[in-house]
Design a protein around this motif. Sequence first.
Motif, PDB file in Angstrom:
ATOM      1  N   GLY A 194       0.818  -1.212   0.000  1.00 31.03           N
ATOM      2  CA  GLY A 194       0.000   0.000   0.000  1.00 31.03           C
ATOM      3  C   GLY A 194       0.847   1.256   0.000  1.00 31.03           C
ATOM      4  N   PHE A 195       1.892   1.273   0.830  1.00 33.33           N
ATOM      5  CA  PHE A 195       2.794   2.419   0.869  1.00 33.33           C
ATOM      6  C   PHE A 195       3.500   2.600  -0.474  1.00 33.33           C
ATOM      7  N   ARG A 196       3.967   1.489  -1.049  1.00 35.33           N
ATOM      8  CA  ARG A 196       4.680   1.552  -2.329  1.00 35.33           C
ATOM      9  C   ARG A 196       3.788   2.150  -3.419  1.00 35.33           C
ATOM     10  N   LEU A 197       2.553   1.664  -3.513  1.00 38.75           N
ATOM     11  CA  LEU A 197       1.650   2.152  -4.546  1.00 38.75           C
ATOM     12  C   LEU A 197       1.371   3.648  -4.383  1.00 38.75           C
ATOM     13  N   LEU A 198       1.172   4.077  -3.149  1.00 35.59           N
ATOM     14  CA  LEU A 198       0.919   5.493  -2.899  1.00 35.59           C
ATOM     15  C   LEU A 198       2.117   6.353  -3.275  1.00 35.59           C
ATOM     16  N   LEU A 199       3.289   5.933  -2.820  1.00 31.07           N
ATOM     17  CA  LEU A 199       4.490   6.743  -3.015  1.00 31.07           C
ATOM     18  C   LEU A 199       4.956   6.748  -4.466  1.00 31.07           C
ATOM     19  N   GLU A 200       4.931   5.593  -5.097  1.00 32.52           N
ATOM     20  CA  GLU A 200       5.356   5.548  -6.494  1.00 32.52           C
ATOM     21  C   GLU A 200       4.328   6.221  -7.395  1.00 32.52           C
ATOM     22  N   GLY A 201       3.100   6.309  -6.934  1.00 34.47           N
ATOM     23  CA  GLY A 201       2.063   6.980  -7.700  1.00 34.47           C
ATOM     24  C   GLY A 201       2.261   8.478  -7.810  1.00 34.47           C
ATOM     25  N   VAL A 202       3.105   9.044  -6.949  1.00 36.10           N
ATOM     26  CA  VAL A 202       3.376  10.484  -7.020  1.00 36.10           C
ATOM     27  C   VAL A 202       4.838  10.755  -7.400  1.00 36.10           C
ATOM     28  N   GLY A 203       5.512   9.736  -7.923  1.00 32.09           N
ATOM     29  CA  GLY A 203       6.844   9.962  -8.475  1.00 32.09           C
ATOM     30  C   GLY A 203       8.017   9.542  -7.626  1.00 32.09           C
ATOM     31  N   ALA A 204       7.771   9.068  -6.407  1.00 28.51           N
ATOM     32  CA  ALA A 204       8.880   8.600  -5.570  1.00 28.51           C
ATOM     33  C   ALA A 204       9.331   7.218  -6.049  1.00 28.51           C
ATOM     34  N   ARG A 205      10.538   6.804  -5.637  1.00 24.93           N
ATOM     35  CA  ARG A 205      11.071   5.490  -6.017  1.00 24.93           C
ATOM     36  C   ARG A 205      11.362   4.686  -4.761  1.00 24.93           C
ATOM     37  N   VAL A 206      10.716   3.536  -4.634  1.00 26.91           N
ATOM     38  CA  VAL A 206      10.990   2.623  -3.522  1.00 26.91           C
ATOM     39  C   VAL A 206      12.127   1.704  -3.948  1.00 26.91           C
ATOM     40  N   LEU A 207      13.267   1.851  -3.297  1.00 28.15           N
ATOM     41  CA  LEU A 207      14.456   1.084  -3.668  1.00 28.15           C
ATOM     42  C   LEU A 207      14.401  -0.353  -3.169  1.00 28.15           C
ATOM     43  N   ALA A 208      13.801  -0.562  -2.013  1.00 25.92           N
ATOM     44  CA  ALA A 208      13.779  -1.903  -1.423  1.00 25.92           C
ATOM     45  C   ALA A 208      12.794  -1.923  -0.264  1.00 25.92           C
ATOM     46  N   GLU A 209      12.460  -3.143   0.175  1.00 25.92           N
ATOM     47  CA  GLU A 209      11.565  -3.336   1.306  1.00 25.92           C
ATOM     48  C   GLU A 209      12.230  -4.246   2.332  1.00 25.92           C
ATOM     49  N   ALA A 210      11.894  -4.026   3.603  1.00 22.05           N
ATOM     50  CA  ALA A 210      12.433  -4.840   4.696  1.00 22.05           C
ATOM     51  C   ALA A 210      11.285  -5.302   5.577  1.00 22.05           C
ATOM     52  N   ASP A 211      11.448  -6.487   6.184  1.00 21.26           N
ATOM     53  CA  ASP A 211      10.416  -6.997   7.076  1.00 21.26           C
ATOM     54  C   ASP A 211      10.905  -7.139   8.515  1.00 21.26           C
ATOM     55  N   SER A 212      12.066  -6.538   8.818  1.00 21.93           N
ATOM     56  CA  SER A 212      12.612  -6.573  10.178  1.00 21.93           C
ATOM     57  C   SER A 212      13.524  -5.381  10.385  1.00 21.93           C
ATOM     58  N   GLY A 213      13.823  -5.097  11.656  1.00 15.31           N
ATOM     59  CA  GLY A 213      14.729  -3.995  11.951  1.00 15.31           C
ATOM     60  C   GLY A 213      16.128  -4.237  11.417  1.00 15.31           C
ATOM     61  N   GLU A 214      16.582  -5.486  11.497  1.00 12.49           N
ATOM     62  CA  GLU A 214      17.925  -5.811  11.006  1.00 12.49           C
ATOM     63  C   GLU A 214      18.022  -5.591   9.493  1.00 12.49           C
ATOM     64  N   ALA A 215      16.986  -6.022   8.768  1.00 13.51           N
ATOM     65  CA  ALA A 215      16.982  -5.837   7.317  1.00 13.51           C
ATOM     66  C   ALA A 215      16.940  -4.353   6.967  1.00 13.51           C
ATOM     67  N   ALA A 216      16.202  -3.573   7.733  1.00 10.85           N
ATOM     68  CA  ALA A 216      16.136  -2.130   7.493  1.00 10.85           C
ATOM     69  C   ALA A 216      17.513  -1.489   7.665  1.00 10.85           C
ATOM     70  N   GLN A 217      18.220  -1.893   8.712  1.00 11.34           N
ATOM     71  CA  GLN A 217      19.567  -1.349   8.936  1.00 11.34           C
ATOM     72  C   GLN A 217      20.483  -1.639   7.750  1.00 11.34           C
TER      73      GLN A 217
END
Length: 218
Positions: free
Chosen positions: A27-50
Motif C-alpha cells: 500500500g505504501f509503495r503504490l501510494l508513493l510511487e504513484g506520485v513519483g517517488a522510487r521505492v528502492l527496497a523493502e524490509a520486514d525486520s529492523g535488522e533488514a532495514a539497517q
Amino acid sequence: MNYAHTDPRLDELTLVLADDHAIVRLGFRLLLEGVGARVLAEADSGEAAQRLVAELKPDVLVMDLSMPGCGGLSALERILARQPDARVLIASAHTDPLTAERTLKAGAAGYLCKRSSPDELLRAVALVAAGQRYLDPDIAAQLHRADRPEHPAEALTDKEFHVFLQLAQGRSVAEVADTFHLSPNTVGTHLYRIKQKLGIQNMAELAMAAVRAGVIEV
C-alpha cells in the motif's frame, strides 16, 4: 519542537520501506510511487532495514516500530549511530503520545499513525525528505493538552522504555538481551527497575501497564 506544515514535492525521492506486513508495504509503495517517488527496497525486520539503509542510502526510511527481531526503536538507534544524517519516518499503529515522544527523542524525523489518510503519509514523507520534522496531528493535539494524564512509564529511562516495550510484546529476558546485545543479568536489572517505577510485580502486570500506557494494543 517546530513541526512545519508545508507540502514539498516527492518527485524522484528514494525510499526504503520497513514493515513486517507485506500488504502494508504494498500500500505504501503504490501510494508513493504513484506520485513519483522510487521505492528502492523493502524490509520486514529492523535488522533488514539497517542493512538496506547502509547499502542504498535512501532519502527517507519509512519504518514500523513493532517488527520481528530488534524492532523499530532499536533499528532507529543503530541506523542513526552509523548515519546521523539518515531521515527516518516512523509509521506506527501506536497512537499514544508516550511512544511518539520517545521515538522522536531517539532521533526519528517524523512520527505518523497508520490510521492517517493516504495524503497525510505523502505529506509526512515529503516534509521529512525536505529536512523538516513531522508529528501526526492527532498526537500533536494530545501532547499539547494541558490536562493530559501522566503515565508512570514516563519515568522510565530510554533504555528501560525500550526493554519495557520489548517485554510487553511477549519477548523473554533472553530474547531482549540478544536483541540489545546485553547480558541477561543487565536486562534483569532493567526489569527490576521497571517494576519498581511502575509498581508492578510480574509480567502479566507489566503487559497491562503497557496496555494502559497505550504502547501495545489488545
